[in-house]
Design an enzyme around this catalytic site. Structure first.
Site, PDB file in Angstrom:
ATOM      1  N   HIS A 123       0.813  -1.219   0.000  1.00 52.11           N
ATOM      2  CA  HIS A 123       0.000   0.000   0.000  1.00 52.11           C
ATOM      3  C   HIS A 123       0.851   1.276   0.000  1.00 52.11           C
ATOM      4  O   HIS A 123       0.318   2.366  -0.260  1.00 52.11           O
ATOM      5  CB  HIS A 123      -0.919   0.046   1.216  1.00 52.11           C
ATOM      6  CG  HIS A 123      -1.997  -0.991   1.202  1.00 52.11           C
ATOM      7  ND1 HIS A 123      -2.834  -1.190   0.134  1.00 52.11           N
ATOM      8  CD2 HIS A 123      -2.369  -1.899   2.151  1.00 52.11           C
ATOM      9  CE1 HIS A 123      -3.675  -2.172   0.412  1.00 52.11           C
ATOM     10  NE2 HIS A 123      -3.411  -2.619   1.616  1.00 52.11           N
ATOM     11  N   ASP A 160      -2.705 -10.636  -2.231  1.00 52.37           N
ATOM     12  CA  ASP A 160      -3.315 -10.100  -1.033  1.00 52.37           C
ATOM     13  C   ASP A 160      -4.794  -9.798  -1.309  1.00 52.37           C
ATOM     14  O   ASP A 160      -5.186  -9.531  -2.447  1.00 52.37           O
ATOM     15  CB  ASP A 160      -2.595  -8.808  -0.640  1.00 52.37           C
ATOM     16  CG  ASP A 160      -2.903  -8.328   0.763  1.00 52.37           C
ATOM     17  OD1 ASP A 160      -2.095  -8.591   1.664  1.00 52.37           O
ATOM     18  OD2 ASP A 160      -3.949  -7.674   0.948  1.00 52.37           O
ATOM     19  N   HIS A 162      -6.332  -7.188  -0.477  1.00 44.97           N
ATOM     20  CA  HIS A 162      -6.449  -5.758  -0.763  1.00 44.97           C
ATOM     21  C   HIS A 162      -5.649  -5.404  -2.015  1.00 44.97           C
ATOM     22  O   HIS A 162      -4.565  -5.947  -2.244  1.00 44.97           O
ATOM     23  CB  HIS A 162      -5.915  -4.926   0.407  1.00 44.97           C
ATOM     24  CG  HIS A 162      -6.551  -5.223   1.725  1.00 44.97           C
ATOM     25  ND1 HIS A 162      -5.987  -6.078   2.645  1.00 44.97           N
ATOM     26  CD2 HIS A 162      -7.713  -4.778   2.269  1.00 44.97           C
ATOM     27  CE1 HIS A 162      -6.767  -6.148   3.716  1.00 44.97           C
ATOM     28  NE2 HIS A 162      -7.816  -5.370   3.508  1.00 44.97           N
ATOM     29  N   ASP A 241      -4.360 -12.741   3.503  1.00 42.52           N
ATOM     30  CA  ASP A 241      -5.597 -12.320   4.154  1.00 42.52           C
ATOM     31  C   ASP A 241      -6.840 -12.573   3.306  1.00 42.52           C
ATOM     32  O   ASP A 241      -7.950 -12.208   3.703  1.00 42.52           O
ATOM     33  CB  ASP A 241      -5.529 -10.857   4.585  1.00 42.52           C
ATOM     34  CG  ASP A 241      -4.882  -9.953   3.560  1.00 42.52           C
ATOM     35  OD1 ASP A 241      -4.580 -10.409   2.445  1.00 42.52           O
ATOM     36  OD2 ASP A 241      -4.662  -8.763   3.876  1.00 42.52           O
TER      37      ASP A 241
END
Length: 305
Positions: A123, A160, A162, A241
């Site tokens: 991120h 991931d 995200h 995740d």
């Protein structure tokens, strides 16, 4: 395949509070599962020096770097990302381990590598940390491969839950870098899906998507793009995740899905990149699911399963 795990105690020094899910316990959970899976003595362990600021600057602005050392105990950069007095030290070590793995894979000392590092990175934007991430470890390592080792094409694969918005932003206009990912949508960081191009294959999937959905998109989207790009090295943003037991995500992958994805990437790397892969830990917050998933990922990298 010759596989090495890169880690260092400094990566456990970054601490954002007992309530925060991105915790040093994540690294211990991985170590515990490697022992249970009888991998601890089979896989070579390696370390690396902290990254030099010049290496960080290949992907981040000076302003982004200056934000990190300024923190005191639990100093907030945003609502999700806090600093402690050792955060800068941990972040430099995490990036340095990704660089060391890249150097070793390029030199043929190992075929591929898994970096058990934190804080995570995908991120972190070129101009600012965000979303638990301080420096973008995978982006820094990919730029090192391109600009120091002289590679012409690399791929970054992100599984991931995200969207790796920082990585996407870092390489959006760079034809040398293919980014392939899936991500739950709508979900943090709430980026709008972008059109698929030859070097941007980021596929949004709805909540509750499981392995059948992900395997199909890998077959239909990732693999054709990877073979067309012919990467000379593959970097993996290895977030776990999207596992069905992880409450910070809303997907339904299981360990077998992570093993299957990893095997497909090993096959691509063998065909186009002399087997070169560097995988770096991103998310994964259910400690048991994280440890189990990393263990099967490493087994698949080492072709021990």
């Amino acid at each position: 395949m010759s596989t090495a795990i890169y880690s260092h105690a400094d990566c456990s020094l970054h601490e954002m509070g007992d309530w925060h899910p991105e915790t040093p316990a994540r690294l211990q959970a991985i170590e515990d599962q490697l022992i249970l899976a009888r991998l601890s003595g089979l896989i070579e362990r390696r370390g690396g020096d902290p990254a030099a600021e010049a290496a960080i600057l290949r992907n981040h602005s000076q302003g982004a770097i200056d934000l990190v050392p300024s923190g005191s105990e639990h100093y907030p950069l945003d609502g999700d990302t806090l600093l402690c007095k050792d955060s800068y030290r941990a972040a430099l070590r995490a990036a340095g381990l990704a660089l060391a793995a890249t150097d070793d894979v390029m030199a043929g000392r190992v075929d591929n590598a898994f970096c058990a590092i934190r804080p995570p990175g995908h991120h972190a934007r070129p101009g600012e940390p965000m979303g638990f991430c301080l420096f973008n470890n995978v982006a820094i390592a990919a730029r090192h491969a391109l600009e120091v080792h002289g590679l012409e094409r690399v791929a970054i694969v992100d599984f991931d839950v995200h969207h790796g918005n920082g990585t996407d932003e870092s390489f959006r206009d760079d034809p040398r870098v293919l980014m392939a990912s899936f991500f739950q949508h709508p979900f943090y960081p709430y980026t709008e899906p972008s059109p698929v191009t030859a070097t941007s294959v980021n596929i949004p999937v709805p909540a509750y998507s499981g392995g059948d959905v992900v395997r199909q998109l890998v077959q239909d989207h990732w693999l054709p793009a990877l073979h067309a790009h012919r990467p000379q090295m593959i970097f993996i943003s290895a977030g776990f995740d999207a596992h069905k037991e992880d409450d910070l995500g809303g997907m339904a992958l299981v360990e077998a899905d992570y093993a299957w994805i990893t095997h497909r990437l090993v096959e691509v790397a063998r065909q186009h990149a002399h087997g070169r892969i560097v995988s770096c830990l991103e998310g994964g917050y259910n400690l048991s699911a994280l440890g189990r998933s990393v263990a099967v990922h490493i087994k698949a990298l080492a072709e021990l399963d």
